[in-house]
Design a protein around this motif. Structure first.
Motif, short mmCIF file in Angstrom:
data_model
loop_
_atom_site.label_atom_id
_atom_site.label_comp_id
_atom_site.label_asym_id
_atom_site.label_seq_id
_atom_site.Cartn_x
_atom_site.Cartn_y
_atom_site.Cartn_z
N ASN A 47 0.84 -1.20 0.00
CA ASN A 47 0.00 0.00 0.00
C ASN A 47 0.87 1.25 0.00
OD1 ASN A 47 -2.67 1.20 0.15
ND2 ASN A 47 -2.17 1.77 2.25
N TRP A 48 1.93 1.24 0.82
CA TRP A 48 2.85 2.39 0.89
C TRP A 48 3.56 2.60 -0.44
CZ3 TRP A 48 8.11 2.71 0.09
CH2 TRP A 48 8.72 3.92 0.44
N ASP A 51 1.36 4.05 -2.99
CA ASP A 51 1.15 5.48 -2.69
C ASP A 51 2.28 6.34 -3.23
OD1 ASP A 51 -1.26 5.15 -1.41
OD2 ASP A 51 -0.45 5.29 0.63
N ARG A 72 1.85 6.63 -6.89
CA ARG A 72 0.74 7.56 -7.15
C ARG A 72 1.22 9.00 -7.11
NH1 ARG A 72 -2.57 8.23 -1.98
NH2 ARG A 72 -0.56 9.23 -1.52
N ASP A 73 2.00 9.34 -6.07
CA ASP A 73 2.48 10.72 -5.95
C ASP A 73 3.42 11.08 -7.10
OD1 ASP A 73 1.02 10.93 -3.64
OD2 ASP A 73 2.73 10.67 -2.29
N LYS A 105 -4.56 4.48 -8.10
CA LYS A 105 -4.67 5.49 -7.05
C LYS A 105 -4.52 6.90 -7.61
CE LYS A 105 -3.21 2.75 -3.05
NZ LYS A 105 -2.20 2.57 -1.98
N HIS A 108 -4.57 13.64 -1.03
CA HIS A 108 -5.39 12.94 -2.02
C HIS A 108 -6.80 12.78 -1.50
CE1 HIS A 108 -2.84 11.73 -5.43
NE2 HIS A 108 -1.87 11.94 -4.56
#
Length: 523
Positions: free
Chosen positions: A38-39, A42, A45-46, A78, A158
């Motif tokens: 998950n991290w 993320d 995504r950024d 994401k 987000h």
């Protein structure tokens, strides 16, 4: 049943519930927990957001199957974008066409593929932004690439609001014009199928799912998202092991796989050559297969060797994902030779599939016709092909759209549908949809080919086999070895013809079209 609206929420919620459980495991001991997956997604995504990727954009994935590619899928989702995976083993020209066709905003790519892909983009087609990673494995390569790429970029807030109708991914399938076409699937399309799998197969966090299908193949949707939804472990299979039954059988045992999903051809090889009687499979509880007909004699052998699991035949084209299913009975009669049905409608397709004639009228039970489907699992359409999209649907008197599967079936008295044949020249080989016209188009790229025609045959022993008939300019016949090499460089492996036949000229019909029926009589 959970009420997730988007696919990425499956990971977010499981990471909250099972942070320390292994989410994805690789053959060579690479593994990542739900928290770390998950991290990592993320972080991607950024990075994609900083690169200008916006909701609704498309992002390509040109990676070997790995934890890195799983994290890439969720990072793209994401960011609100749709992921477009390609086959790393396919010709670079094909992959470049796919990325150009759907105008990807960026591509996450392994370094080893960069030069050949870049060479395929002409001056008219600007190369998209590339996020290059040095390799794949354990997620460390993606993590390193993200750390190198503008490490000082601040984390982004987000509050992205996506709807179930947002595009989630585009899977490219074989196209009759010689160009692959992109099937557009929304979050709702996928989630309706994932929720059905949850109802029927009752997965839990202790399950270990095989991941045999590549991510550019629609079978991967079950493996990837059903396992993530339930906090289970997704076990990735290396391509070399996945194609070798002698190595695959002990792998399934050693990895304690509990839910298996693949095409029948892989299971047929396992039954015949995997020496399954040498190993123990105490954890295996479900064997699921889809993509082609499973020859009864090979299915019988498999069930004799592995009697404990429940077996399900799943059916559905990429455009609908699975829409019917059939549980194989515990005992297969010794005198049965006819394949099992594709079954009854899944609950999310209940009252949403039917059999129609050429005019689109219902034919009723016991009559042969084309299977059509509507409902939440049906694709949005083909990317940038409005005419082909329109032709793919039947509009009934109420205005309802029904996807034409092209599969000829009959509904039997017990309500199950029995698959009979294809309506057009599309076949399935090793679970992949193959347009024979795309193979012909590829063969015509050979400088000496004058005429090319491709047919498909099938039998219980060998499954679908593809035969190419060729005539050449000025008698300049290349060797079969040279042709095989040419095809391998220009077509995906599953499209390379099994046999070549050389003729002075190909037979024609009275309207001067290639006579495919005559070709079928030529040895």
């Amino acid at each position: 049943m959970n009420n997730q609206k988007t696919l990425q929420q499956l990971l977010v919620l499981s990471a909250q519930k099972y942070p320390d459980r292994i989410a994805v495991e690789e053959t060579n001991d690479g593994a990542i927990t739900y928290h770390d997956l998950n991290w990592l997604s993320d972080q991607l995504r950024d990075k994609l957001t900083h690169l200008g990727v916006c909701p609704g954009d498309r992002v390509g994935i040109y990676l070997r199957k790995s934890i890195d590619s799983v994290a890439s899928i969720f990072g793209i989702l994401k960011a609100g974008a749709a992921y477009v995976p390609v086959d790393p083993g396919a010709p670079p020209a094909r992959n470049a066409y796919i990325f150009s066709d759907c105008t990807v905003k960026a591509i996450i790519i392994e370094n080893q593929f960069v030069d050949k892909l870049s060479a395929e983009f002409s001056s008219q087609n600007e190369l998209p932004t590339l996020l290059v990673i040095d390799g794949t494995g354990s997620g460390t390569y993606l993590k390193s690439a993200l750390e190198r790429a503008n490490p000082d970029n601040p984390a982004l807030p987000h509050s992205l609001e996506l709807t179930p109708d947002n595009l989630a991914y585009i899977l490219y399938t074989s196209g009759s014009t010689g160009k692959p076409k992109g099937v557009m699937l929304s979050h709702q399309n996928a989630l309706s199928f994932i929720d059905w799998c949850s109802e029927v197969f009752e997965p839990n966090e202790m399950d270990r799912f095989s991941s045999h299908a590549p991510f550019h193949f629609d079978l991967s949707i079950l493996d990837l998202y059903v396992s993530i939804k339930h906090g289970a472990t997704l076990v990735l299979i290396e391509e070399e092991i996945g194609k070798d039954p002698v190595r695959l059988a002990p792998w399934i045992s050693d990895k304690r796989i509990s839910i298996w999903y693949s095409t029948p051809s892989i299971l047929s090889f396992l039954a015949q050559y995997g020496k399954l009687d040498r190993y123990e499979f105490p954890d295996l509880r479900l064997v699921l297969f889809a993509g082609e007909v499973f020859p009864i004699k090979h299915l019988r052998i498999l069930k004799d060797l592995l009697p404990k699991p429940r077996y399900f035949n799943l059916y559905g084209p990429t455009e609908t994902n699975v829409c019917t299913y059939f549980e194989i009975p515990a005992m297969i009669p010794v005198d049965q030779t006819k394949p099992f049905p594709i079954g009854e409608a899944c609950t999310h397709y209940r009252d949403m599939i039917k059999v129609v004639d050429e005019q689109g009228q219902d034919v009723g039970m016991g009559k042969t016709g084309e299977l059509v489907a509507t409902g939440p699992g049906v694709m949005q359409g083909y990317w940038n092909l409005p005419e082909k999209t329109a032709n793919a649907f039947l509009i009934d008197s109420t205005g309802q759209r029904w996807y034409r599967t092209g599969d000829v079936v009959v509904q039997e008295e017990d309500g199950n549908y029995l698959y009979l044949s294809r309506r057009d020249r599309m076949v399935k080989k090793r679970g992949y949809r193959v347009e024979l016209g795309e193979i012909e188009a590829g063969l015509y790229n050979h400088p000496y080919v004058k005429e090319a025609a491709v047919i498909a045959t099938s039998n219980d022993e060998n499954g679908v086999q593809i035969k190419a008939f060729l005539s050449f300019k000025d008698g300049q016949n290349p060797s079969r070895i040279e042709l095989k090499r040419f095809c391998a460089e220009n077509l995906p492996n599953y499209m390379v013809p099994d046999f070549f036949s050389f003729l002075n000229s190909l037979p024609k019909t009275s309207t001067d079209k290639i006579d495919y029926q005559k070709l079928k009589t030529i040895d």
